[in-house]
Design an enzyme around this catalytic site. Structure first.
Site, PDB file in Angstrom:
ATOM      1  N   ARG A 138     -10.227 -11.526   2.268  1.00 46.17           N
ATOM      2  CA  ARG A 138     -11.126 -12.572   1.756  1.00 46.17           C
ATOM      3  C   ARG A 138     -10.475 -13.947   1.857  1.00 46.17           C
ATOM      4  O   ARG A 138     -11.167 -14.959   1.979  1.00 46.17           O
ATOM      5  CB  ARG A 138     -11.546 -12.218   0.319  1.00 46.17           C
ATOM      6  CG  ARG A 138     -10.419 -12.206  -0.669  1.00 46.17           C
ATOM      7  CD  ARG A 138     -10.786 -11.454  -1.953  1.00 46.17           C
ATOM      8  NE  ARG A 138     -10.809  -9.998  -1.768  1.00 46.17           N
ATOM      9  CZ  ARG A 138     -11.168  -9.132  -2.701  1.00 46.17           C
ATOM     10  NH1 ARG A 138     -11.545  -9.554  -3.899  1.00 46.17           N
ATOM     11  NH2 ARG A 138     -11.144  -7.835  -2.463  1.00 46.17           N
ATOM     12  N   LYS A 146       0.844  -1.194   0.000  1.00 45.86           N
ATOM     13  CA  LYS A 146       0.000   0.000   0.000  1.00 45.86           C
ATOM     14  C   LYS A 146       0.878   1.243   0.000  1.00 45.86           C
ATOM     15  O   LYS A 146       1.947   1.238   0.616  1.00 45.86           O
ATOM     16  CB  LYS A 146      -0.837   0.042   1.293  1.00 45.86           C
ATOM     17  CG  LYS A 146      -2.007  -0.905   1.322  1.00 45.86           C
ATOM     18  CD  LYS A 146      -2.797  -0.746   2.621  1.00 45.86           C
ATOM     19  CE  LYS A 146      -3.919  -1.742   2.727  1.00 45.86           C
ATOM     20  NZ  LYS A 146      -4.991  -1.561   1.737  1.00 45.86           N
TER      21      LYS A 146
HETATM   22  N1  BES Z   1      -7.970  -3.671   4.421  1.00 51.45           N
HETATM   23  C1  BES Z   1      -8.187  -3.296   3.080  1.00 51.45           C
HETATM   24  C2  BES Z   1      -9.501  -2.537   2.858  1.00 51.45           C
HETATM   25  C3  BES Z   1      -9.657  -1.204   3.553  1.00 51.45           C
HETATM   26  C4  BES Z   1      -9.469  -0.033   2.871  1.00 51.45           C
HETATM   27  C5  BES Z   1     -10.090  -1.137   4.868  1.00 51.45           C
HETATM   28  C6  BES Z   1      -9.642   1.182   3.496  1.00 51.45           C
HETATM   29  C7  BES Z   1     -10.278   0.073   5.500  1.00 51.45           C
HETATM   30  C8  BES Z   1     -10.051   1.244   4.809  1.00 51.45           C
HETATM   31  C9  BES Z   1      -8.215  -4.520   2.179  1.00 51.45           C
HETATM   32  O1  BES Z   1      -7.431  -5.593   2.602  1.00 51.45           O
HETATM   33  C10 BES Z   1      -7.699  -4.094   0.853  1.00 51.45           C
HETATM   34  O2  BES Z   1      -6.610  -3.613   0.784  1.00 51.45           O
HETATM   35  N2  BES Z   1      -8.498  -4.286  -0.190  1.00 51.45           N
HETATM   36  C11 BES Z   1      -8.120  -3.919  -1.510  1.00 51.45           C
HETATM   37  C12 BES Z   1      -8.671  -4.947  -2.456  1.00 51.45           C
HETATM   38  C13 BES Z   1      -8.194  -4.792  -3.882  1.00 51.45           C
HETATM   39  C14 BES Z   1      -6.712  -5.072  -3.978  1.00 51.45           C
HETATM   40  C15 BES Z   1      -8.963  -5.755  -4.761  1.00 51.45           C
HETATM   41  C16 BES Z   1      -8.735  -2.542  -1.815  1.00 51.45           C
HETATM   42  O3  BES Z   1      -9.843  -2.286  -1.376  1.00 51.45           O
HETATM   43  O4  BES Z   1      -8.073  -1.744  -2.452  1.00 51.45           O
HETATM   44 ZN    ZN Z   2      -5.420  -5.463   2.003  1.00 47.69          ZN
END
Ligand code: BES
Ligand code: ZN
Ligand code: ZN
Length: 487
Positions: free
Chosen positions: A340, A266
């Site tokens: 997931r 990230k």
């Molecule tokens: N933990 C994150 C989602 C999240 C984002 C929680 C902002 C709280 C605040 C999750 O694991 C994630 O990073 N999801 C990705 C999925 C994508 C790579 C398909 C996302 O939402 O960008």
């Molecule tokens: Zn994530």
């Protein structure tokens, strides 16, 4: 801090501060009227001058009123009398509590009026004032919020007051776990804390360590954990309040104690708040503790999948193919879609452990924030009656949720060329739904409702009724589901 029934009239109450409720439009009734009369018309004078409006969550501080024992009276806005729901009561009480917690006070008394002195409105007000007076400043020498020593509440319903106190304390437990930084809150320390909560609440507790997770073939959860030097854990708590052979509510929480994104790292700004990625697990723990303390007639199994998503040398990679516990093969397209994978195995375990009706909570997707904004949780289900029960519970609890569709057309988007499915959707559209479609592969035919709490679980800015940081949102919905339980 604990709550007691106020047994003295508001004007005579020996407290550092008293709070009285005022409805929108400024019509003074009940305790507000009593205080107005005892103070020679102070409140009605301020209503006339439009200093007091009764707008929901308004807190007007009146120092040194004459004719009143307490040196401080707070006029708390309750909004329109016709719109006074339990959810409104939670926020209003929380707003007064948070405003008063700005200074150290020994005794505070709430006289919110007849309508708020019994039933669900009293319960929610009680929960609100427990939540409102605790802040996120766990490690600041100079605190911003101070919970009062003793709190008195106008009440003619001892059970509702106590129930609200239990729910408020459970929300604060969830908030504290979420607010604890990731160097202190990791899978093993979370599991230890859950074990401690279990013994306090009389819950059965089973903890699966790395070896047990391997023996149980939890290949999806274990893959996420590989990049971290912290071992994963799966916590299974049981509350048996219902009939022996009855059905069981399964509460499943995503417990990623820190989500760096893994190799799909990230950016720094998005990573900063990722200690919140275990909020699903923390909410589930808080909820089962409250359900047990409330002695609700239901059997509940709570499962918390705990991992840290990091980039260590053994980290899982893009292109890897994992085999989940149920045999499904998963091609990894993005290591940041890790929640997931954790839930895939935990949902499968939940069903084997006897959960018949499933609800999972997860800070699962940024896409849910794009769809619904910061304050609303996304609800997705494979079984409309069960989904509708959860929506109804949220409405009763005054928590904001909105359903997203689960049309079979979305299934195409998670197909993989080399494995059964992949861990992201095709393209970026409908990301909250493709994540839910992924989870659906692991719930067999059991009624299941997924709640994406990526927005409401954690706030970067405070609200009037609750500090920033972990919120404990959706815990009240889970307790309400347990209250409404009639399988
Ligand atoms: N933990 C994150 C989602 C999240 C984002 C929680 C902002 C709280 C605040 C999750 O694991 C994630 O990073 N999801 C990705 C999925 C994508 C790579 C398909 C996302 O939402 O960008
Ligand atoms: Zn994530
Ligand atoms: Zn995550």
């Amino acid at each position: 801090m604990s709550l007691h029934t106020a047994r003295t009239a508001p004007a005579e109450m020996a407290a550092d501060a008293i709070v009285v409720g005022v409805f929108d439009g400024g019509t003074l009734t009940g305790p507000a009227k009593e205080i107005d009369e005892a103070s020679g018309g102070l409140l009605s004078m301020l209503v006339t001058r439009k200093e007091i409006t009764g707008r929901a969550n308004e807190t007007i501080f009146l120092h040194g009123p004459t004719g009143i024992s307490a040196p401080l009276v707070v006029a708390l806005g309750l909004g329109p009398q016709t719109k006074l729901t339990p959810g409104v009561a939670f926020r209003a009480a929380g707003s007064a509590a948070k405003a008063l917690a700005g200074k150290e006070r020994k005794v505070v008394a709430y006289f919110l009026g007849e309508e708020l002195s019994a039933g669900e409105k009293l319960s929610q007000a009680a929960a609100g004032l427990i939540v409102g007076s605790v802040g996120q400043d766990l490690y600041r020498a100079e605190k911003k919020l101070f919970a009062p020593g003793e709190v008195y509440v106008q009440s003619n319903d001892e059970a509702a007051l106590q129930a609200g106190e239990i729910v408020g304390q459970a929300m604060n437990l969830t908030r504290e776990l979420v607010n604890t930084p990731p160097d202190r809150m990791y899978p093993v320390s979370f599991a230890e804390r859950a074990n401690q909560v279990a013994s306090e609440c009389g819950l059965q507790c089973e903890i699966w360590d790395q070896a047990k997770l391997e023996a149980e073939r939890c290949g999806a959860l274990l893959a996420v954990a590989k990049g971290s030097d912290k071992e994963p854990r799966l916590v299974i708590l049981r509350y048996q309040g219902g009939e022996e052979s009855g059905q069981a509510l399964g509460l499943i929480g995503k417990g990623v104690t820190f989500d760096s994104g893994g190799l799909s790292l990230k950016p720094s700004d998005s990573m900063l708040t990722m200690k919140c990625d275990m909020a699903g697990a923390a909410t589930v723990l808080g909820a089962i503790s409250a359900i047990a303390k409330l002695k609700l007639p239901i059997n509940v199994i709570a499962l918390m999948g705990l991992v840290e998503n990091m980039t260590g040398p053994a980290a899982y990679k893009l292109g890897d193919v994992l085999t989940a516990r149920n045999g499904t093969t998963i091609e990894i397209h993005n290591t940041d879609a890790e929640g997931r994978l954790v839930l895939a195995d935990v949902l499968d375990v939940a069903i084997d452990q006897g959960a018949t009706h499933l609800i999972d909570l997860a800070t699962l997707t940024g896409a849910c924030l794009v769809a619904l904004g910061l304050d609303v949780a996304g609800v997705m289900t494979n079984n409309q009656p069960w989904g509708s029960d959860v929506l109804e519970a949220a409405n009763r609890a005054g928590e904001l949720v909105w359903q997203l569709p689960m049309f079979s057309e979305y299934n195409e988007l998670i197909k993989s060329d080399v494995a059964d499915i992949k861990n992201v959707g095709q393209g970026r559209w409908g990301g909250a739904i493709t994540a839910a479609k992924f989870l659906e592969q692991f719930v067999r035919d059991q009624p299941w409702t997924h709640i994406d709490i990526a927005g409401p679980a954690f706030r970067e800015k405070p609200k009037a009724w609750c500090d920033a940081g972990g919120t404990g949102e959706l815990l009240r919905t889970l307790v309400e589901v347990a209250r409404m339980w009639r399988p």
